[in-house]
Design an enzyme around this catalytic site. Structure first.
Site, PDB file in Angstrom:
ATOM      1  N   HIS A 279      35.214   4.527  27.662  1.00 22.75           N
ATOM      2  CA  HIS A 279      35.564   4.281  29.072  1.00 22.75           C
ATOM      3  C   HIS A 279      35.249   5.494  29.936  1.00 22.75           C
ATOM      4  O   HIS A 279      35.568   6.632  29.598  1.00 22.75           O
ATOM      5  CB  HIS A 279      37.021   3.830  29.220  1.00 22.75           C
ATOM      6  CG  HIS A 279      38.070   4.831  28.864  1.00 22.75           C
ATOM      7  ND1 HIS A 279      38.532   5.773  29.758  1.00 22.75           N
ATOM      8  CD2 HIS A 279      38.781   5.023  27.726  1.00 22.75           C
ATOM      9  CE1 HIS A 279      39.487   6.505  29.186  1.00 22.75           C
ATOM     10  NE2 HIS A 279      39.649   6.073  27.953  1.00 22.75           N
ATOM     11  N   ASP A 291      39.186  12.402  26.669  1.00 21.00           N
ATOM     12  CA  ASP A 291      39.605  11.030  26.971  1.00 21.00           C
ATOM     13  C   ASP A 291      39.035  10.591  28.313  1.00 21.00           C
ATOM     14  O   ASP A 291      39.689  10.806  29.341  1.00 21.00           O
ATOM     15  CB  ASP A 291      41.126  10.947  26.972  1.00 21.00           C
ATOM     16  CG  ASP A 291      41.658   9.545  27.166  1.00 21.00           C
ATOM     17  OD1 ASP A 291      40.899   8.582  26.921  1.00 21.00           O
ATOM     18  OD2 ASP A 291      42.820   9.397  27.570  1.00 21.00           O
ATOM     19  N   GLU A 325      39.743   1.651  32.151  1.00 22.31           N
ATOM     20  CA  GLU A 325      40.563   1.437  30.954  1.00 22.31           C
ATOM     21  C   GLU A 325      41.967   1.984  31.140  1.00 22.31           C
ATOM     22  O   GLU A 325      42.944   1.394  30.680  1.00 22.31           O
ATOM     23  CB  GLU A 325      39.899   2.111  29.740  1.00 22.31           C
ATOM     24  CG  GLU A 325      40.596   1.835  28.408  1.00 22.31           C
ATOM     25  CD  GLU A 325      41.713   2.818  28.071  1.00 22.31           C
ATOM     26  OE1 GLU A 325      42.497   2.525  27.140  1.00 22.31           O
ATOM     27  OE2 GLU A 325      41.804   3.871  28.726  1.00 22.31           O
ATOM     28  N   HIS A 423      45.698  12.924  28.550  1.00 22.80           N
ATOM     29  CA  HIS A 423      46.255  12.636  29.883  1.00 22.80           C
ATOM     30  C   HIS A 423      46.855  13.863  30.573  1.00 22.80           C
ATOM     31  O   HIS A 423      47.754  13.730  31.401  1.00 22.80           O
ATOM     32  CB  HIS A 423      47.341  11.549  29.790  1.00 22.80           C
ATOM     33  CG  HIS A 423      46.842  10.219  29.352  1.00 22.80           C
ATOM     34  ND1 HIS A 423      47.680   9.132  29.157  1.00 22.80           N
ATOM     35  CD2 HIS A 423      45.577   9.779  29.064  1.00 22.80           C
ATOM     36  CE1 HIS A 423      46.969   8.089  28.750  1.00 22.80           C
ATOM     37  NE2 HIS A 423      45.695   8.460  28.693  1.00 22.80           N
TER      38      HIS A 423
END
Length: 458
Positions: A279, A291, A325, A423
């Protein structure tokens, strides 16, 4: 001299004893480790573009850059697939402290959870109630929660070797904590970051209000693990402390964006489609390197490696960089909807969304027959220290493609460090090891090659 001659003879036998598949895998790994492009692509995405919140200018820049890079690979087709995505913005930096007595305050690192509403302009200040799960709210009830800030403090279980299992076992307090606490009259929630180590980085992530009316929605923020430990200890010593926090995030109208898609058309079975992807969107606190910038560049590298090694796929192989995502899954859902509308036949999909760490193997969501076929190839991966071939979760963006025939797979890197940066503001390019990233791309390309050559078991 005799010993040297014997050694050379044995090496020669070993080289000539290699199967065509073993030779192809070696070509793939050698090309990835000596002529790889993934690290350079990730460098640009991370350092020149940065965090790519769904609907942001940075997300659009990433769309344009990755499309341009795929076009430079000489693929048969590269295109953008339109998709409407949610737009949430963080606003000014969040601020929080706890007060042990009037005028005696200690600042605490927090960040708003993705999708949260803002606090009133002056912030929220109230007594705290610490809980360790959603069920505990029911036992406390409205009498003890009304007008309070709920502090969810269930940590990830350090005894779980599979860190994604530890994450899954406690992430419900982040995703549903605000919706559940609001039912009992709470005025805000603070959630312990999903992180196995103790540090000062708050970790954001998606949350949902479910069917909570807009007027009843309460602000939600993550607190760093060090902050959570300090707050918990202080609360035990002084149950009357007050917690205050302020955030100015907003949920705006949906905006247009894109999935980025490139393909090599199959030479024998072009109607059978194989997907590899990650993503393209990320959270905004860091650069989204692990990420999931890593997964995106690894997926692009799969097609480049197949072309570089001279392999001509039998089936159509697509790289799909999915948008949204993190806070909606709109890209994965849109791709599957269009595939169904066009009556496309997808036979295989591989996702990389667990970071660019050292690859260990794959988890498969497929029939027992296809899992047995993958196990039959396991020996070829052992020289590259790949050993994990098990049934399990594949990935969020490819899951909408699931049916009884398709093989879904997820790259499984070593996950011990992943949630240190997941995150958070330290998900940056310097956290990615070039060699580990390249090994992951080669491992993905090798599995794609084998499933393309031999097909799926029907």
């Amino acid at each position: 001299m005799k010993n040297l001659a014997l050694l050379l003879f044995l090496i020669t036998i070993q080289v000539f004893a290699q199967t065509p598949d073993e030779k192809q895998l070696k070509l793939i790994y050698d090309a990835a480790l000596t002529q790889g492009k993934a690290y350079d692509w990730l460098n640009y995405i991370s350092n020149q573009i940065g965090g790519r919140l769904s609907g942001s200018v940075q997300a659009q820049k990433a769309v344009e850059y990755t499309k341009q890079q795929m076009e430079s690979l000489g693929l048969d087709k590269v295109w953008l697939q339109p998709v409407m995505v949610p737009k949430w913005v963080r606003g000014t930096p969040e601020f929080a402290y706890f007060e042990t007595s009037p005028g005696m305050t200690t600042n605490i690192p927090i960040c708003a959870l993705g999708g949260s509403v803002a606090t009133p302009p002056g912030g929220v200040k109230a007594n705290l109630v610490e809980v360790h799960g959603l069920e505990e709210l029911k036992s406390l009830g409205r009498k003890k929660l009304e007008g309070k800030i709920v502090f969810f403090n269930r940590p990830m279980d350090p005894k779980k070797i599979e860190t994604f299992e530890a994450y899954s076992n406690c992430v419900d307090q982040r995703t549903s904590g605000a919706a559940e606490a609001a039912k009992y009259g709470a005025v805000g929630v603070i959630v312990r970051s999903m992180n196995l180590r103790l540090d000062d980085f708050p970790h954001t992530g998606a949350m949902s209000y479910g069917d909570t009316p807009i007027k009843d929605r309460i602000p939600a923020a993550a607190i760093s693990t060090n902050g959570a430990e300090l707050l918990s200890i202080t609360l035990k010593l002084n149950p009357d402390i007050k917690f205050a926090f302020r955030q100015s995030c907003q949920n705006l109208e949906d905006v247009p964006s894109f999935n980025v898609i490139g393909e090599i058309r199959g030479s024998v079975h072009p109607e059978e489609i194989m997907v590899v992807g990650g993503h393209l969107d990320s959270w905004d606190l860091g650069q989204g390197a692990q990420d999931d910038g890593a997964g995106c560049v690894q997926s692009m590298e799969v097609l480049r490696l197949l072309k570089k090694t001279g392999y001509r796929p039998k089936r159509t192989i697509r790289v799909v960089l999915f948008m949204n995502e993190e806070n909606g899954l709109r890209g994965g859902t849109k791709y599957a909807e269009e595939a169904k509308a066009k009556n496309e036949k997808h036979v295989f999909a591989l996702e990389s969304d667990s970071g660019g760490y050292t690859p260990r193997g794959f988890s498969f969501d497929c029939s027992d027959a296809n899992l047995a076929q993958a196990h039959g190839w396991k020996k070829m991966f052992e020289p590259y220290l790949i050993h994990f071939f098990e049934k399990g979760y594949s990935g969020a963006d490819i899951l909408p493609l699931k049916n009884d025939q398709i093989v879904l797979a997820g790259l499984r890197p070593d996950s011990q460090r992943y949630f240190d940066v997941h995150h958070s503001a330290n998900d940056t390019f310097d956290q990615v090891n070039k060699r580990e990233l390249e090994l992951g791309a080669a491992t993905m390309a090798s599995l794609v090659y084998l499933f393309d050559k031999y097909g799926v078991v029907q």
